[in-house]
Write an enzyme that holds these catalytic residues in place. Structure first.
Site, short mmCIF file in Angstrom:
data_model
loop_
_atom_site.label_atom_id
_atom_site.label_comp_id
_atom_site.label_asym_id
_atom_site.label_seq_id
_atom_site.Cartn_x
_atom_site.Cartn_y
_atom_site.Cartn_z
N ALA A 1 -29.55 0.17 24.32
CA ALA A 1 -29.91 0.37 25.72
C ALA A 1 -29.56 -0.92 26.46
O ALA A 1 -29.46 -1.99 25.85
CB ALA A 1 -31.40 0.66 25.82
N GLU B 1 -34.49 -3.48 17.61
CA GLU B 1 -35.42 -3.59 18.74
C GLU B 1 -36.51 -4.62 18.54
O GLU B 1 -36.92 -5.30 19.48
CB GLU B 1 -36.06 -2.21 19.04
CG GLU B 1 -35.15 -1.22 19.74
CD GLU B 1 -34.32 -0.38 18.78
OE1 GLU B 1 -34.23 -0.72 17.58
OE2 GLU B 1 -33.75 0.62 19.25
N GLU C 1 -29.52 5.48 18.00
CA GLU C 1 -30.32 6.66 18.37
C GLU C 1 -29.43 7.76 18.96
O GLU C 1 -29.64 8.94 18.69
CB GLU C 1 -31.40 6.25 19.37
CG GLU C 1 -32.45 5.32 18.75
CD GLU C 1 -33.46 4.84 19.77
OE1 GLU C 1 -33.10 4.00 20.61
OE2 GLU C 1 -34.62 5.30 19.73
N GLY D 1 -30.44 1.79 20.82
CA GLY D 1 -30.20 3.07 21.49
C GLY D 1 -28.86 3.68 21.11
O GLY D 1 -28.68 4.90 21.22
N1 CO8 Z 1 -27.45 -4.50 26.77
C1 CO8 Z 1 -26.81 -5.15 27.75
N2 CO8 Z 1 -25.70 -5.89 27.54
C2 CO8 Z 1 -25.25 -5.99 26.28
C3 CO8 Z 1 -25.87 -5.35 25.20
C4 CO8 Z 1 -27.03 -4.56 25.49
N3 CO8 Z 1 -27.67 -3.86 24.54
N4 CO8 Z 1 -25.20 -5.63 24.06
C5 CO8 Z 1 -24.18 -6.45 24.43
N5 CO8 Z 1 -24.21 -6.67 25.76
C6 CO8 Z 1 -23.29 -7.49 26.55
C7 CO8 Z 1 -23.51 -8.96 26.30
O1 CO8 Z 1 -24.59 -9.44 27.08
C8 CO8 Z 1 -22.17 -9.54 26.73
O2 CO8 Z 1 -22.12 -9.61 28.12
P1 CO8 Z 1 -21.48 -10.91 28.85
O3 CO8 Z 1 -20.04 -10.93 28.41
O4 CO8 Z 1 -21.65 -10.62 30.30
O5 CO8 Z 1 -22.22 -12.10 28.36
C9 CO8 Z 1 -21.18 -8.45 26.30
O6 CO8 Z 1 -21.96 -7.26 26.13
C10 CO8 Z 1 -20.51 -8.75 24.98
O7 CO8 Z 1 -21.52 -9.00 24.01
P2 CO8 Z 1 -21.53 -10.30 23.09
O8 CO8 Z 1 -20.83 -11.45 23.75
O9 CO8 Z 1 -22.96 -10.54 22.66
O10 CO8 Z 1 -20.65 -9.80 21.86
P3 CO8 Z 1 -20.70 -10.33 20.35
O11 CO8 Z 1 -19.54 -9.70 19.67
O12 CO8 Z 1 -20.84 -11.80 20.30
O13 CO8 Z 1 -22.06 -9.71 19.73
C11 CO8 Z 1 -23.66 -7.94 19.32
C12 CO8 Z 1 -22.16 -8.32 19.56
C13 CO8 Z 1 -24.11 -8.52 17.98
C14 CO8 Z 1 -23.72 -6.41 19.29
C15 CO8 Z 1 -24.53 -8.51 20.47
O14 CO8 Z 1 -23.95 -8.17 21.71
C16 CO8 Z 1 -25.94 -7.99 20.47
O15 CO8 Z 1 -26.75 -8.42 19.66
N6 CO8 Z 1 -26.27 -7.04 21.39
C17 CO8 Z 1 -27.59 -6.52 21.55
C18 CO8 Z 1 -27.90 -5.54 20.44
C19 CO8 Z 1 -29.31 -5.01 20.61
O16 CO8 Z 1 -30.28 -5.74 20.52
N7 CO8 Z 1 -29.41 -3.70 20.82
C20 CO8 Z 1 -30.67 -3.05 21.00
C21 CO8 Z 1 -31.07 -3.07 22.43
S1 CO8 Z 1 -32.70 -2.45 22.69
C22 CO8 Z 1 -32.55 -0.80 22.59
O17 CO8 Z 1 -31.50 -0.26 22.40
C23 CO8 Z 1 -33.81 -0.04 22.75
C24 CO8 Z 1 -33.54 1.46 22.83
C25 CO8 Z 1 -34.71 2.19 23.34
C26 CO8 Z 1 -34.96 1.94 24.77
C27 CO8 Z 1 -36.16 2.63 25.21
C28 CO8 Z 1 -36.35 2.58 26.69
C29 CO8 Z 1 -37.63 2.08 27.13
#
Ligand code: CO8
Length: 257
Positions: free
Chosen positions: A65, A133, A113, A110
């Protein structure tokens, strides 16, 4: 509706849908859910669509998400966002055609999911999957706590949910989270091959398989058997799909559905 995030094309009964917001690793925001609801409604009403393949553009399937959108939400807004996602993902499960997730890269939070709401999953050997998460002080909100244990068993689910460990495609295959692996460059080709194979079967039978399995899982065994017998029977009779399929076999010719 003009789609900004979802790309789609329909060929030979297969709808190929691509989540395309690669600059944010295809993170799911409110616009994604609006677009997916709209697209699913359109595909569901299109009799030509037999199978849907869902994938992501770039190095992610979906990395979760949208954290930037969620960070300032209130309790009510957080619940509302969760409900919105749950409803959209239910619509995928309820679609009258099989939906195949083609996991090309990160399927996290997400994103996993979303993949789990599809009917089955094939993955690139480079895919990375997990429910991270708890690293953010959150829990899954798009039914991950419910679908993951149903797919991989309680202990495997609790392992992934509490450790936030990101697993590779091999491990995902081993625990049954994905059903098939391919080389990265063959992923879409293989997904389309499977989709075409499904689209060549009896269309009513495929629809009833999905409905009977999914509905039956929420029923007791006897009620599930009743449902199966009723749907089995509905495929018989003059000019039915079953009659055509069985006659074609006996006459050694391909069926005409
Ligand atoms: N949300 C928003 N932006 C994101 C997300 C995300 N989930 N994942 C990556 N991005 C963005 C980064 O911020 C970055 O943006 P910018 O270039 O502007 O800085 C761009 O995408 C590229 O990402 P990275 O530079 O981090 O890329 P890497 O290759 O270095 O890393 C990863 C890749 C390991 C996937 C890393 O991006 C990461 O850890 N992302 C987050 C993963 C995460 O924690 N996902 C779970 C999110 S929470 C969730 O999904 C809850 C679901 C239920 C919601 C319920 C609603 C209430």
């Amino acid at each position: 509706m003009e789609y900004q995030i979802l790309k789609h094309e329909i060929n030979e009964g297969i709808a190929l849908v691509t989540v395309s917001r690669p600059q944010a690793l295809n993170a799911l925001n409110t616009l994604f859910f609006k677009e997916m609801d709209h697209l699913l409604a359109a595909l569901t009403q299109n009799d030509a669509v037999r199978v849907m393949v869902l994938t992501g553009e770039g190095k992610a399937f979906v990395a979760g998400a949208d954290i930037a959108e969620m960070v300032n939400k209130t309790v009510m807004e957080g619940s509302g966002f969760s409900r919105m996602g749950q409803n959209t993902f239910r619509s995928i499960e309820k679609a009258p055609f099989p939906v195949i997730a083609a996991i090309n890269g990160f399927a996290l939070g997400g994103g996993l999911e979303l993949a789990m709401a599809c009917d089955f999953r094939i993955a690139s050997s480079k895919a990375k999957l997990g429910q991270p998460e708890v690293n953010l002080g959150l829990i899954p909100g798009f039914a991950g706590t419910q679908r993951l244990p149903r797919l991989v068993g309680m202990a495997n689910a609790l392992f992934l949910l509490t450790t936030a460990e990101i697993i590779g495609a091999d491990e995902a295959l081993r625990i049954g989270l994905v059903q098939k692996l391919t080389e990265p460059e063959q992923l879409i080709e293989e997904a389309m091959r499977l989709a075409k194979s499904i689209a060549s079967k009896g269309p009513k039978a495929i629809q009833l398989i999905k409905f009977t399995v999914r509905k039956g899982l929420g029923m007791d065994f006897e009620a599930g058997n009743d449902l199966e017998a009723m749907h089995f029977g509905s495929l018989f009779g003059a000019k039915s799909e079953g009659e055509e399929g069985m006659k074609a076999f006996l006459e050694k010719r391909p069926p005409v559905w």
